[in-house]
Design a protein around this motif. Structure first.
Motif, PDB file in Angstrom:
ATOM      1  N   MET A 121       0.753  -1.477  -0.101  1.00  0.00           N
ATOM      2  CA  MET A 121       0.507  -0.436   0.347  1.00  0.00           C
ATOM      3  C   MET A 121       0.883   0.891   0.206  1.00  0.00           C
ATOM      4  O   MET A 121       1.563   1.481   0.437  1.00  0.00           O
ATOM      5  CB  MET A 121      -0.838  -0.218   1.206  1.00  0.00           C
ATOM      6  CG  MET A 121      -1.540   1.388   1.377  1.00  0.00           C
ATOM      7  SD  MET A 121      -3.092   1.173   2.852  1.00  0.00           S
ATOM      8  CE  MET A 121      -2.325   1.224   3.774  1.00  0.00           C
ATOM      9  N   ILE A 122       0.733   2.240  -0.780  1.00  0.00           N
ATOM     10  CA  ILE A 122       0.856   3.300  -0.357  1.00  0.00           C
ATOM     11  C   ILE A 122       0.058   4.701  -0.174  1.00  0.00           C
ATOM     12  O   ILE A 122      -0.950   4.435  -0.841  1.00  0.00           O
ATOM     13  CB  ILE A 122       1.885   3.946  -2.211  1.00  0.00           C
ATOM     14  CG1 ILE A 122       0.774   3.781  -3.093  1.00  0.00           C
ATOM     15  CG2 ILE A 122       2.872   2.918  -2.000  1.00  0.00           C
ATOM     16  CD1 ILE A 122       1.425   4.346  -5.014  1.00  0.00           C
ATOM     17  N   GLN A 123       0.499   5.751  -0.116  1.00  0.00           N
ATOM     18  CA  GLN A 123       0.001   7.278   0.665  1.00  0.00           C
ATOM     19  C   GLN A 123      -0.015   8.101  -0.571  1.00  0.00           C
ATOM     20  O   GLN A 123       1.480   7.510  -1.202  1.00  0.00           O
ATOM     21  CB  GLN A 123       0.380   7.379   1.553  1.00  0.00           C
ATOM     22  CG  GLN A 123      -0.232   6.578   2.703  1.00  0.00           C
ATOM     23  CD  GLN A 123      -1.973   6.146   2.871  1.00  0.00           C
ATOM     24  OE1 GLN A 123      -2.611   6.617   2.648  1.00  0.00           O
ATOM     25  NE2 GLN A 123      -1.868   7.296   4.261  1.00  0.00           N
ATOM     26  N   PHE A 124      -1.123   8.904  -0.922  1.00  0.00           N
ATOM     27  CA  PHE A 124      -0.414  10.070  -2.080  1.00  0.00           C
ATOM     28  C   PHE A 124      -1.152  10.461  -1.683  1.00  0.00           C
ATOM     29  O   PHE A 124      -2.102  10.570  -0.659  1.00  0.00           O
ATOM     30  CB  PHE A 124      -0.804   9.128  -3.427  1.00  0.00           C
ATOM     31  CG  PHE A 124      -1.652   9.153  -3.421  1.00  0.00           C
ATOM     32  CD1 PHE A 124      -3.110  10.340  -4.172  1.00  0.00           C
ATOM     33  CD2 PHE A 124      -2.937   7.794  -3.149  1.00  0.00           C
ATOM     34  CE1 PHE A 124      -3.987  10.161  -4.411  1.00  0.00           C
ATOM     35  CE2 PHE A 124      -3.778   7.632  -3.948  1.00  0.00           C
ATOM     36  CZ  PHE A 124      -4.705   8.972  -4.338  1.00  0.00           C
ATOM     37  N   GLU A 125      -0.719  11.828  -2.208  1.00  0.00           N
ATOM     38  CA  GLU A 125      -1.310  12.914  -2.245  1.00  0.00           C
ATOM     39  C   GLU A 125      -1.683  14.270  -3.685  1.00  0.00           C
ATOM     40  O   GLU A 125      -0.705  14.072  -4.255  1.00  0.00           O
ATOM     41  CB  GLU A 125      -0.645  14.454  -1.789  1.00  0.00           C
ATOM     42  CG  GLU A 125      -1.232  15.950  -1.371  1.00  0.00           C
ATOM     43  CD  GLU A 125      -1.339  16.393   0.231  1.00  0.00           C
ATOM     44  OE1 GLU A 125      -0.728  17.621  -0.683  1.00  0.00           O
ATOM     45  OE2 GLU A 125      -0.146  16.272   0.624  1.00  0.00           O
ATOM     46  N   ASP A 126      -1.998  13.900  -4.246  1.00  0.00           N
ATOM     47  CA  ASP A 126      -2.492  14.679  -5.505  1.00  0.00           C
ATOM     48  C   ASP A 126      -2.410  15.920  -6.066  1.00  0.00           C
ATOM     49  O   ASP A 126      -2.014  16.817  -4.998  1.00  0.00           O
ATOM     50  CB  ASP A 126      -3.863  14.104  -6.607  1.00  0.00           C
ATOM     51  CG  ASP A 126      -5.164  14.583  -6.150  1.00  0.00           C
ATOM     52  OD1 ASP A 126      -5.028  15.298  -5.272  1.00  0.00           O
ATOM     53  OD2 ASP A 126      -5.727  15.293  -6.612  1.00  0.00           O
ATOM     54  N   MET A 127      -2.549  16.466  -7.250  1.00  0.00           N
ATOM     55  CA  MET A 127      -1.938  18.038  -7.404  1.00  0.00           C
ATOM     56  C   MET A 127      -3.678  19.090  -6.186  1.00  0.00           C
ATOM     57  O   MET A 127      -3.351  20.453  -6.276  1.00  0.00           O
ATOM     58  CB  MET A 127      -2.397  18.438  -8.729  1.00  0.00           C
ATOM     59  CG  MET A 127      -3.309  18.397  -9.241  1.00  0.00           C
ATOM     60  SD  MET A 127      -2.869  18.268 -11.393  1.00  0.00           S
ATOM     61  CE  MET A 127      -2.714  19.810 -11.244  1.00  0.00           C
ATOM     62  N   GLY A 163      -4.638  10.177  -0.524  1.00  0.00           N
ATOM     63  CA  GLY A 163      -5.369   8.905  -0.494  1.00  0.00           C
ATOM     64  C   GLY A 163      -4.519   7.691   0.324  1.00  0.00           C
ATOM     65  O   GLY A 163      -2.955   7.827  -0.221  1.00  0.00           O
ATOM     66  N   ALA A 164      -4.608   5.893  -0.429  1.00  0.00           N
ATOM     67  CA  ALA A 164      -3.909   5.186  -0.351  1.00  0.00           C
ATOM     68  C   ALA A 164      -4.532   4.661  -1.480  1.00  0.00           C
ATOM     69  O   ALA A 164      -5.855   4.479  -2.014  1.00  0.00           O
ATOM     70  CB  ALA A 164      -4.412   4.506   0.961  1.00  0.00           C
ATOM     71  N   GLY A 185      16.654   1.977  -7.550  1.00  0.00           N
ATOM     72  CA  GLY A 185      15.962   2.099  -6.550  1.00  0.00           C
ATOM     73  C   GLY A 185      14.465   1.556  -5.960  1.00  0.00           C
ATOM     74  O   GLY A 185      14.456   0.483  -6.515  1.00  0.00           O
ATOM     75  N   MET A 186      13.784   1.631  -5.666  1.00  0.00           N
ATOM     76  CA  MET A 186      12.215   1.950  -5.654  1.00  0.00           C
ATOM     77  C   MET A 186      11.786   2.429  -6.024  1.00  0.00           C
ATOM     78  O   MET A 186      11.512   2.991  -6.292  1.00  0.00           O
ATOM     79  CB  MET A 186      11.748   1.334  -4.236  1.00  0.00           C
ATOM     80  CG  MET A 186      12.825   0.952  -3.299  1.00  0.00           C
ATOM     81  SD  MET A 186      12.406  -1.184  -3.948  1.00  0.00           S
ATOM     82  CE  MET A 186      11.446  -1.748  -3.379  1.00  0.00           C
ATOM     83  N   ASP A 187      10.695   1.622  -7.093  1.00  0.00           N
ATOM     84  CA  ASP A 187       9.218   2.781  -8.118  1.00  0.00           C
ATOM     85  C   ASP A 187       7.769   1.854  -7.589  1.00  0.00           C
ATOM     86  O   ASP A 187       8.129   0.780  -7.703  1.00  0.00           O
ATOM     87  CB  ASP A 187       9.848   2.509  -9.241  1.00  0.00           C
ATOM     88  CG  ASP A 187      11.606   3.061  -9.331  1.00  0.00           C
ATOM     89  OD1 ASP A 187      11.751   4.483  -8.718  1.00  0.00           O
ATOM     90  OD2 ASP A 187      11.741   3.257 -10.186  1.00  0.00           O
ATOM     91  N   ILE A 188       7.548   3.174  -8.553  1.00  0.00           N
ATOM     92  CA  ILE A 188       6.123   2.651  -7.781  1.00  0.00           C
ATOM     93  C   ILE A 188       4.768   1.600  -9.945  1.00  0.00           C
ATOM     94  O   ILE A 188       5.444   2.862 -10.813  1.00  0.00           O
ATOM     95  CB  ILE A 188       4.952   3.810  -7.196  1.00  0.00           C
ATOM     96  CG1 ILE A 188       5.344   4.129  -6.344  1.00  0.00           C
ATOM     97  CG2 ILE A 188       3.709   3.398  -8.002  1.00  0.00           C
ATOM     98  CD1 ILE A 188       4.561   5.640  -5.952  1.00  0.00           C
ATOM     99  N   LYS A 245       6.828   8.980  -5.955  1.00  0.00           N
ATOM    100  CA  LYS A 245       5.651   9.874  -5.207  1.00  0.00           C
ATOM    101  C   LYS A 245       5.470  10.825  -6.122  1.00  0.00           C
ATOM    102  O   LYS A 245       4.221  11.287  -6.136  1.00  0.00           O
ATOM    103  CB  LYS A 245       6.166   9.366  -4.309  1.00  0.00           C
ATOM    104  CG  LYS A 245       5.121   8.508  -3.624  1.00  0.00           C
ATOM    105  CD  LYS A 245       4.764   8.838  -1.731  1.00  0.00           C
ATOM    106  CE  LYS A 245       4.250   8.380  -0.687  1.00  0.00           C
ATOM    107  NZ  LYS A 245       4.317   8.349   0.340  1.00  0.00           N
ATOM    108  N   GLU A 246       6.257  12.075  -6.201  1.00  0.00           N
ATOM    109  CA  GLU A 246       6.353  12.935  -7.356  1.00  0.00           C
ATOM    110  C   GLU A 246       4.674  13.175  -8.152  1.00  0.00           C
ATOM    111  O   GLU A 246       4.183  14.172  -8.653  1.00  0.00           O
ATOM    112  CB  GLU A 246       6.851  13.777  -7.924  1.00  0.00           C
ATOM    113  CG  GLU A 246       7.421  14.677  -7.896  1.00  0.00           C
ATOM    114  CD  GLU A 246       6.497  16.272  -7.150  1.00  0.00           C
ATOM    115  OE1 GLU A 246       5.654  17.366  -7.797  1.00  0.00           O
ATOM    116  OE2 GLU A 246       6.888  16.297  -6.155  1.00  0.00           O
TER     117      GLU A 246
END
Length: 72
Positions: free
Chosen positions: A1-7, A12-13, A43-46, A61-62
């Motif tokens: 699971m990842i947490q994100f923030e949009d523009m 959300g998750a 490295g680690m990517d989504i 994440k960006e």
């Protein structure tokens, strides 16, 4: 699971297998499925599967902060 923030500042998750839409600043909309976090040469990517065109992509994440995200 990842947490994100949009523009828009919405956060959300995403769990593996979650589907969502992403709209960029140019108004282009795509459908994605979150596949998980994977180790890459950088490295680690989504890992995302683009359901619109059938391609695989790896983002950081960006990437989420540059789009409007709507979880299905």
């Amino acid at each position: 699971m990842i947490q994100f923030e949009d523009m828009t500042g919405k956060s959300g998750a995403l769990c593996e297998g979650a589907r969502f839409s992403a709209e960029d600043k140019m108004g282009n909309k795509y459908q994605y499925r979150y596949e998980g976090i994977e180790k890459t040469v950088n490295g680690m990517d989504i890992h995302l599967h683009n359901l619109t065109d059938g391609t695989e992509t790896y983002v950081v994440k960006e990437w989420f902060r540059q789009r409007k995200i709507k979880i299905k």
